[in-house]
Scaffold this motif. Structure first.
Motif, PDB file in Angstrom:
ATOM      1  N   ASP A 152       0.850  -1.198   0.000  1.00 54.20           N
ATOM      2  CA  ASP A 152       0.000   0.000   0.000  1.00 54.20           C
ATOM      3  C   ASP A 152       0.883   1.244   0.000  1.00 54.20           C
ATOM      4  OD1 ASP A 152       0.803   0.543   2.587  1.00 54.20           O
ATOM      5  OD2 ASP A 152      -1.226   0.862   3.334  1.00 54.20           O
ATOM      6  N   GLU A 191      -4.121   3.163  -8.191  1.00 54.57           N
ATOM      7  CA  GLU A 191      -4.505   4.311  -7.360  1.00 54.57           C
ATOM      8  C   GLU A 191      -3.437   4.721  -6.348  1.00 54.57           C
ATOM      9  OE1 GLU A 191      -6.408   1.803  -8.195  1.00 54.57           O
ATOM     10  OE2 GLU A 191      -8.184   2.678  -9.105  1.00 54.57           O
ATOM     11  N   GLU A 220      -1.689   8.558  -4.496  1.00 57.61           N
ATOM     12  CA  GLU A 220      -1.690   8.848  -3.054  1.00 57.61           C
ATOM     13  C   GLU A 220      -0.327   9.270  -2.541  1.00 57.61           C
ATOM     14  OE1 GLU A 220      -3.236   5.602  -0.801  1.00 57.61           O
ATOM     15  OE2 GLU A 220      -5.294   6.064  -1.386  1.00 57.61           O
ATOM     16  N   ARG A 277     -15.477  -4.800   0.130  1.00 60.16           N
ATOM     17  CA  ARG A 277     -16.309  -3.681   0.555  1.00 60.16           C
ATOM     18  C   ARG A 277     -17.356  -4.142   1.576  1.00 60.16           C
ATOM     19  NH1 ARG A 277     -17.832  -0.736  -4.383  1.00 60.16           N
ATOM     20  NH2 ARG A 277     -16.162   0.743  -4.024  1.00 60.16           N
ATOM     21  N   ASN A 312     -13.333   2.252   8.014  1.00 56.66           N
ATOM     22  CA  ASN A 312     -13.489   3.274   6.993  1.00 56.66           C
ATOM     23  C   ASN A 312     -12.324   3.191   6.009  1.00 56.66           C
ATOM     24  OD1 ASN A 312     -14.560   5.415   5.664  1.00 56.66           O
ATOM     25  ND2 ASN A 312     -13.828   6.954   7.123  1.00 56.66           N
ATOM     26  N   LEU A 313     -12.537   2.469   4.909  1.00 57.22           N
ATOM     27  CA  LEU A 313     -11.460   2.267   3.943  1.00 57.22           C
ATOM     28  C   LEU A 313     -11.699   3.078   2.681  1.00 57.22           C
ATOM     29  CD1 LEU A 313     -10.901  -1.604   4.087  1.00 57.22           C
ATOM     30  CD2 LEU A 313      -9.705   0.159   5.354  1.00 57.22           C
ATOM     31  N   SER A 314     -10.616   3.570   2.113  1.00 57.32           N
ATOM     32  CA  SER A 314     -10.728   4.266   0.828  1.00 57.32           C
ATOM     33  C   SER A 314     -10.881   3.228  -0.283  1.00 57.32           C
ATOM     34  CB  SER A 314      -9.482   5.106   0.578  1.00 57.32           C
ATOM     35  OG  SER A 314      -8.360   4.262   0.367  1.00 57.32           O
ATOM     36  N   LEU A 315     -11.253   3.676  -1.469  1.00 55.60           N
ATOM     37  CA  LEU A 315     -11.368   2.759  -2.609  1.00 55.60           C
ATOM     38  C   LEU A 315     -10.009   2.108  -2.891  1.00 55.60           C
ATOM     39  CD1 LEU A 315     -13.071   1.498  -4.864  1.00 55.60           C
ATOM     40  CD2 LEU A 315     -12.527   3.479  -6.285  1.00 55.60           C
ATOM     41  N   THR A 316      -8.940   2.891  -2.717  1.00 55.64           N
ATOM     42  CA  THR A 316      -7.596   2.346  -2.917  1.00 55.64           C
ATOM     43  C   THR A 316      -7.338   1.198  -1.944  1.00 55.64           C
ATOM     44  OG1 THR A 316      -6.888   4.586  -3.440  1.00 55.64           O
ATOM     45  CG2 THR A 316      -5.148   2.971  -3.072  1.00 55.64           C
ATOM     46  N   ASP A 317      -7.678   1.417  -0.670  1.00 53.55           N
ATOM     47  CA  ASP A 317      -7.484   0.383   0.356  1.00 53.55           C
ATOM     48  C   ASP A 317      -8.246  -0.889  -0.029  1.00 53.55           C
ATOM     49  OD1 ASP A 317      -6.157   2.343   1.760  1.00 53.55           O
ATOM     50  OD2 ASP A 317      -7.815   2.755   3.136  1.00 53.55           O
ATOM     51  N   LYS A 324      -9.259  -1.843  -2.968  1.00 51.76           N
ATOM     52  CA  LYS A 324      -8.656  -2.494  -4.139  1.00 51.76           C
ATOM     53  C   LYS A 324      -7.389  -3.267  -3.774  1.00 51.76           C
ATOM     54  CE  LYS A 324     -10.509   0.178  -7.951  1.00 51.76           C
ATOM     55  NZ  LYS A 324     -10.206   1.024  -9.113  1.00 51.76           N
ATOM     56  N   ASP A 372      -1.634   0.568   7.829  1.00 48.85           N
ATOM     57  CA  ASP A 372      -2.974   1.078   8.111  1.00 48.85           C
ATOM     58  C   ASP A 372      -3.788   0.065   8.910  1.00 48.85           C
ATOM     59  OD1 ASP A 372      -5.107   3.244   6.879  1.00 48.85           O
ATOM     60  OD2 ASP A 372      -5.997   1.273   7.209  1.00 48.85           O
TER      61      ASP A 372
END
Ligand SMILES: [Zn+2]
Length: 162
Positions: free
Chosen positions: A9, A29, A33, A66, A75-80, A82, A98
């Protein structure tokens, strides 16, 4: 020796993770970042040299991750999401600092490691060398003192412990 697959990541990249013999992957992604120049350059170096490969996980895996994240309340971002989905598909471990990524990964039986836990505890160091006469410099310079050629940069062979 069997190669181990790892998904990295952005915190692993920013943390100075240096690939070794194993196989490394990330998602597209992650590039967006990374903001500091040193990490950007390090990542692009390893992408260009093929040491880290970019892959896109399937929508089906993304949905599965998801759903888990919603269950756990992370609370994960779309990057996380993926990154975790890619780890699922590749049956790989994930390298992340993370807590949310680590938590959802463990719920999906994905192994995770932080870069500090990993056996590979290295920070990349750059060295500068002359394109002409190959003289090595420890600091960046515009031109070689000896022959005037352009100075380029490469990762140093030496390994440093965190
Ligand atoms: Zn030179």
């Amino acid at each position: 020796m069997k190669l181990v697959k790892y998904v990295l990541d952005s915190s692993a990249v920013i943390g100075g993770f240096l690939p070794e013999e194993d196989e490394y992957f990330t998602v597209y992604e992650v590039i967006g970042e990374i903001e500091d120049d040193a990490s950007k350059e390090r990542l692009s170096y390893f992408l260009n040299s093929g040491k880290i490969k970019i892959k896109t996980p399937k929508q089906e895996s993304i949905n599965r991750v998801r759903k888990k994240a919603t269950e756990s309340g992370d609370n994960l971002s779309l990057t996380d999401i993926k990154l975790i989905a890619l780890s699922l598909e590749l049956d790989s471990s994930i390298i992340s600092e993370d807590y949310g990524i680590q938590n959802v990964s463990s719920m999906l039986n994905i192994k995770f490691k932080s870069i500090r836990e990993l056996g590979i505890k290295e920070i990349i160091q750059w060295e500068y060398y002359c394109m002409g006469c190959r003289k090595i410099y420890s600091k960046d310079k515009k031109n070689c003192e000896d022959c005037g050629s352009i100075i380029k940069r490469r990762p140093m062979a030496n390994k440093y412990q965190l």
